[in-house]
Design an enzyme around this catalytic site. Structure first.
Site, mmCIF file in Angstrom:
data_model
loop_
_atom_site.group_PDB
_atom_site.id
_atom_site.type_symbol
_atom_site.label_atom_id
_atom_site.label_comp_id
_atom_site.label_asym_id
_atom_site.label_seq_id
_atom_site.Cartn_x
_atom_site.Cartn_y
_atom_site.Cartn_z
ATOM 1 N N SER A 75 26.825 16.459 21.073
ATOM 2 C CA SER A 75 27.013 17.258 22.293
ATOM 3 C C SER A 75 26.409 16.573 23.509
ATOM 4 O O SER A 75 26.439 17.118 24.618
ATOM 5 C CB SER A 75 26.398 18.648 22.106
ATOM 6 O OG SER A 75 25.060 18.548 21.660
ATOM 7 N N THR A 108 50.118 49.490 50.586
ATOM 8 C CA THR A 108 50.116 49.843 49.159
ATOM 9 C C THR A 108 51.466 49.348 48.647
ATOM 10 O O THR A 108 52.457 49.375 49.396
ATOM 11 C CB THR A 108 49.976 51.367 48.911
ATOM 12 O OG1 THR A 108 51.118 52.018 49.454
ATOM 13 C CG2 THR A 108 48.728 51.947 49.553
ATOM 14 N N HIS A 109 51.500 48.860 47.453
ATOM 15 C CA HIS A 109 52.723 48.234 46.895
ATOM 16 C C HIS A 109 53.201 47.083 47.772
ATOM 17 O O HIS A 109 54.387 46.759 47.776
ATOM 18 C CB HIS A 109 53.864 49.260 46.754
ATOM 19 C CG HIS A 109 53.455 50.537 46.096
ATOM 20 N ND1 HIS A 109 53.621 50.762 44.755
ATOM 21 C CD2 HIS A 109 52.862 51.640 46.598
ATOM 22 C CE1 HIS A 109 53.152 51.973 44.452
ATOM 23 N NE2 HIS A 109 52.686 52.521 45.555
ATOM 24 N N SER A 116 51.357 17.928 53.030
ATOM 25 C CA SER A 116 52.328 17.593 52.005
ATOM 26 C C SER A 116 52.660 16.112 52.102
ATOM 27 O O SER A 116 52.670 15.549 53.194
ATOM 28 C CB SER A 116 53.593 18.431 52.222
ATOM 29 O OG SER A 116 54.727 17.759 51.708
ATOM 30 N N LYS A 147 53.932 20.566 56.935
ATOM 31 C CA LYS A 147 53.203 21.501 56.075
ATOM 32 C C LYS A 147 51.697 21.530 56.298
ATOM 33 O O LYS A 147 51.060 20.517 56.532
ATOM 34 C CB LYS A 147 53.446 21.146 54.603
ATOM 35 C CG LYS A 147 54.849 21.416 54.103
ATOM 36 C CD LYS A 147 55.231 22.892 54.054
ATOM 37 C CE LYS A 147 54.430 23.678 53.070
ATOM 38 N NZ LYS A 147 54.936 23.629 51.712
ATOM 39 N N GLU A 174 44.484 28.693 46.912
ATOM 40 C CA GLU A 174 45.339 28.688 45.715
ATOM 41 C C GLU A 174 44.558 28.238 44.480
ATOM 42 O O GLU A 174 44.708 28.787 43.389
ATOM 43 C CB GLU A 174 46.534 27.760 45.922
ATOM 44 C CG GLU A 174 47.488 28.221 47.013
ATOM 45 C CD GLU A 174 48.462 27.112 47.379
ATOM 46 O OE1 GLU A 174 49.481 26.987 46.691
ATOM 47 O OE2 GLU A 174 48.189 26.361 48.327
HETATM 48 N N1 ARG Z 1 23.216 20.606 19.901
HETATM 49 C C1 ARG Z 1 22.912 21.847 19.261
HETATM 50 C C2 ARG Z 1 23.517 22.982 20.037
HETATM 51 O O1 ARG Z 1 23.816 22.777 21.178
HETATM 52 C C3 ARG Z 1 21.434 22.055 19.205
HETATM 53 C C4 ARG Z 1 20.963 22.913 18.086
HETATM 54 C C5 ARG Z 1 21.238 22.236 16.812
HETATM 55 N N2 ARG Z 1 20.610 22.857 15.700
HETATM 56 C C6 ARG Z 1 20.980 22.549 14.468
HETATM 57 N N3 ARG Z 1 20.385 23.134 13.522
HETATM 58 N N4 ARG Z 1 21.929 21.685 14.233
HETATM 59 O O2 ARG Z 1 23.714 24.059 19.540
#
Ligand code: ARG
Length: 458
Positions: free
Chosen positions: A22, A154-155, A276, A282, A289
């Protein structure tokens, strides 16, 4: 070498490293991680679990790691999976085996929960502040338009005239509810999970109160299984964010409509529009948006997280790592939308004559003619019928109610007098709605005062 490698006889498959890591997104948490670790290690010293000398060295090492990250001298490694193990590894590189004592009495499960609480608490404050700036921009524009009459719809059909300031105050009111929800959720974000360990607490005589006060938490999770498996605070944020985005999206939709040539009620500042690549004439309201469009991903993040959590047994499951990207994305999406909408609202030009023209060329004073007849003792339902006929009569002759002569009016009801012209006058029509919550200037002034007070209290 992995921090948890002892039990393994083989290196991890490279694809597993890539799939489970992660670090590419949770590196956003590096500051929170170091702050949390520093508080943890200070507590270990205070409780006699580590010596004060060890604490000093670990804190100095964490400080060094922090400086290196700030100066972009480190490279995070997916082999160490996440920000928590990357920082621990960097610490060990910095101060040697002693760095391995940092994780005493702690698990990544309570560590990651802590980092998320610290992160969201900070971001909530920023989002509350940005929402207040937008509220103020709307309040200021409302103050400038206490005499600007426009059609109320409204509408999406013209209904009754309102003040432009009144229309804007509706958004101030929505934002106030958003702010109150965010503030209320702060109570549940500002609770300390650290000390929960992996799920069952820890064998070390730790002092969670000490960590809570160091990190300025208002409370401590009382049950450690809950502490490590709770992501309600994130879902609550995503839900409040979704509702806030709903409001911003509705405002943006109106900005898009109002700035169209067909309406031509406002002109957005050039600095907040785009052109544009093919059509030289434009000027597009892209920002409005996009805010409207990005509302979809904010809803998606909410549904995604609800779905991740719904089938999980207690306590921590790796699925929970999926709490991060959606939350970061929502925080960043809100930041962008709020930061842009505020100057867009402040700088928009309001075409007051166009708005007024729109109300004088329609039947939005028809209710007022019915109300007028009611004051002449005609039951409202009957008055409605009479005015309906008058409107039809006008449409067939390409006229508006105020174009009718008294004689023509008498064709619909002999009770109509000269004073009808005053009763149907556009400004009179607006100011006649002088009840609490109404569009009369006096009422809108009161609404502005009311919300100005609330904004100060936020
Ligand atoms: N990277 C993990 C998370 O974001 C951290 C916790 C991980 N804990 C474990 N027991 N693998 O959730």
């Amino acid at each position: 070498m992995k921090l948890w490698g002892g039990r393994f006889t083989k290196p991890t498959n490279q694809l597993v490293d890539e799939y489970t890591a992660s670090i590419s997104f949770d590196q956003r948490l590096w500051r929170q991680d170091i702050v949390g670790s520093s508080a943890h290690v200070a507590m270990l010293g205070k409780c006699g679990i580590l010596s004060m000398d060890e604490v000093r060295q670990i804190i100095a090492g964490l400080k060094k790691v922090k400086e290196k990250i700030e100066q972009k001298q480190v490279q995070f490694d997916i082999a160490h999976e996440d920000i928590h193990m990357n920082i621990e590894k960097l610490l060990i590189e910095e101060i040697g085996a002693l760095g391995g004592k940092l994780h005493t009495g702690r698990s990544r499960n309570d560590q990651v929960a802590l980092d998320m609480h610290l992160y969201l608490r900070e971001k909530l404050m920023e989002i509350i502040e940005l929402s207040m700036y937008l509220q103020q921009a709307l309040l200021d524009q409302a103050q400038n338009h206490l005499e600007t009459v426009m059609p109320g719809y409204t509408h999406l059909q013209r209904a009754q005239p309102v003040l432009f300031g009144y229309h804007l105050m509706a958004y101030v009111s929505m934002l106030q509810r958003d702010l109150e929800r965010m503030q209320d959720s702060f109570k549940r974000v500002n609770i300390l999970p650290l000390g929960a360990g992996a799920l069952a607490g820890t064998t070390f005589p730790i002092d969670r109160q000490f960590v809570a006060s160091m990190l300025q938490f208002d409370g401590i999770y009382q049950n450690s299984m809950d502490a490590v498996s709770d992501r309600d605070f994130i879902i609550e944020f995503l839900s409040n964010a979704s509702l806030l985005m709903t409001h911003l999206s509705r405002l943006c939709e109106e900005l898009v409509i109002w700035s169209s040539q067909e309406f031509s009620f406002i002109e957005l500042d050039d600095a907040f529009c785009t052109g544009s690549s093919i059509m030289p004439q434009k000027k597009n309201p892209d920002v409005a948006e996009l805010v409207r469009g990005k509302t979809g991903r904010v809803y998606g993040n909410l549904i995604g997280m609800l779905t991740v959590l719904k089938g999980l047994p207690l306590a921590y499951n790796k699925d929970m790592q999926e709490d991060k990207e959606g939350m970061f994305d929502t925080v960043e999406t809100l930041h962008g939308a709020l930061a842009l909408l505020t100057p867009m609202i402040s700088t928009m030009q309001v075409k007051t004559e166009q708005m007024r023209k729109a109300v004088t060329q329609d039947f939005s004073n028809a209710t007022d003619l019915a109300d007028y007849l009611v004051t002449k003792q005609i039951p409202f339902r009957q008055a409605h019928e009479i005015v309906g006929k008058a409107v039809l009569y006008c449409i067939e002759r390409q006229k508006y109610l105020l174009d009718l002569t008294l004689e023509e009016f008498h064709g619909f009801s002999p009770l109509i007098d000269q004073d009808v012209y005053q009763a149907l006058d556009i400004d009179a029509v607006v100011n006649a709605r002088n009840v609490l919550g109404g569009t009369a200037k006096q009422q809108v002034e009161q609404q502005i005062q009311f919300y100005q007070q609330q904004v100060k209290g936020n």
